[in-house]
Design an enzyme around this catalytic site. Structure first.
Site: not given
Ligand SMILES: Cc1ncc(COP(=O)(O)O)c(C=O)c1O
Length: 410
Positions: A229, A126, A366, A203, A206
């Site tokens: 999430k 991401h 993203c 990270d 998910q």
């Molecule tokens: C794998 C992953 N990393 C990072 C993020 C970023 O999360 P946030 O926008 O809640 O900080 C997301 C959100 O879509 C994600 O799916």
């Protein structure tokens, strides 16, 4: 994580989620949980109580309401630590995963990265796990390497093993991809990183909502996730980091609450985690996050994973039988199915599905470098949560057939 042995549907939990109906009271087939999850009543109520009859500031007040709020805020930290299998002093509340990764980059990264050092990311990250590293790499002179994917779009740990060298100081990988749902073998990634003296950041955006997570079994050094999430509120998430790493990390943002003593001559800082929580924190959000964690654990993360894996298996089977569908990711995806229809743009599909009260995500998610790698500009993505059901898949499949008819392809 292995696919579950048998289909284990959860009881219908949609009644716990006021957001799961359309504004005119019809069932809403919400298939965008990977973007953000709907909230159970228990979380909404916890947040309302914290904003209402329980509300006061934390850490400063001498009156009893503030002392109680402080206890509740710190209890939320303990609850999150238990959820992750870590210690309370290892949990820093942040605005979300993005802020948590930026925190690690700006503090640990700035203190530890030097010209010639390398960071290993993967092709499926991401943007939140790419851009903060690009920024700190530009500042420190470190370089970034990109680990390729296997044919079924997992991070290729054999390739990672071959790429890693003594120059690598950090490996930062998605525990579960937000596009393909592929699950990383975190323990192996940890071994590979530690063998050459690098740290591993996972990270967990998910993975936290979709499967059991234990940071010591994963052998990671940093783990980040976002509450929204995980059926909790926006505006809060957490960084878990090993105590000795946090202890050695310099502060990031300056202000109230993160200090020990301030004079104009010299300021000293509080120990972690307070050192990284400048200003009045997201008090009510932390309390609501603890309620979300409680809700998820009461159902059981292994059961949630089994339920979602069964839904993934059925959706992939149905999509796999369609000649005009390209499916991405592995069979054992954690709750996420990305696909593309020949000749129909994902945005058109998403718009037409919306007319049938089916909400999917369409776009680059993203993850533009992953889209480049897949040779597409966008995918359609259906993602499940603990409230998802076979009826959602039926509605999606019917909606795809309708979209084809509208485009004269059916
Ligand atoms: C794998 C992953 N990393 C990072 C993020 C970023 O999360 P946030 O926008 O809640 O900080 C997301 C959100 O879509 C994600 O799916």
């Amino acid at each position: 994580m292995n696919a579950p042995a048998a289909f284990a549907p959860l009881a219908d939990l949609s009644a716990d989620f006021p957001g799961m109906v359309t504004h005119d009271g019809k069932p809403w087939h919400y298939l965008d949980t990977a973007a953000t999850a709907q909230k159970p009543r228990a979380v909404i109520d916890a947040m309302a109580r914290a904003l209402g009859e329980d509300y006061a500031t934390v850490h400063r007040g001498v009156y009893s309401r503030s002392a109680e709020m402080t206890l509740a805020y710190e209890a939320a930290r303990r609850r999150v630590a238990r959820f992750l299998g870590g210690l309370e002093e290892e949990v820093v509340f942040t605005r979300g995963a993005t802020e948590a990764i930026n925190l690690v980059a700006q503090t640990w990264g700035r203190a530890n990265l030097r010209p010639g050092d390398r960071i290993l990311l993967s092709q499926l990250e991401h943007h939140s796990n790419i851009v903060p590293w690009q920024m700190i790499a530009a500042e420190t002179g470190a370089a970034i390497d990109v680990c390729p994917l296997t044919d079924d779009q997992r991070i290729d740990l054999d390739a990672a093993e071959a790429m890693l060298s003594e120059a690598h100081k950090l490996v930062a990988f998605a525990h579960v991809s937000n596009v393909t749902g592929s699950v990383l073998d975190g323990a192996r990634a940890g071994q590979l990183a530690h063998r050459i003296g690098a740290k591993l950041l996972l990270d967990g955006c998910q993975s936290a909502p979709h499967m059991g997570v234990n940071v010591s079994e994963l052998a990671c050094d940093f783990y980040v996730f976002s509450a929204h999430k995980l059926y909790g509120p926006t505006g809060i998430g957490a960084l878990w980091a090993k105590a000795e790493l946090l202890e050695a990390m310099p502060p990031w943002q300056g202000g109230g609450a993160m200090i020990d003593r301030v004079t104009f001559a010299r300021t000293t800082y509080a120990p972690p985690p307070q050192r990284f929580e400048a200003g009045t924190p997201a008090i009510t959000e932390a309390i609501a996050l603890a309620a979300a964690v409680e809700y998820v654990d009461a159902i059981g993360r292994e059961r949630i994973h089994a339920h979602e894996a069964a839904l993934v298996a059925r959706l992939r089977r149905e999509l796999g039988m369609m000649n005009d569908v390209r499916l991405f990711g592995p069979e054992d995806s954690a709750g996420i199915v990305s696909f593309a229809l020949d000749d129909i743009h994902p945005h058109d599909l998403g718009t037409i599905l919306d007319e049938a009260n089916v909400a999917i995500r369409a776009g680059h998610h993203c993850a533009q470098p992953l889209m480049d790698y897949l040779g597409v500009t966008a995918t359609a993505r259906a993602s499940f949560g603990l409230y998802s059901s076979e009826a959602d898949i039926d509605a999606l499949i019917a909606g795809i057939a309708r979209t084809r008819r509208i485009f004269g392809k059916g």
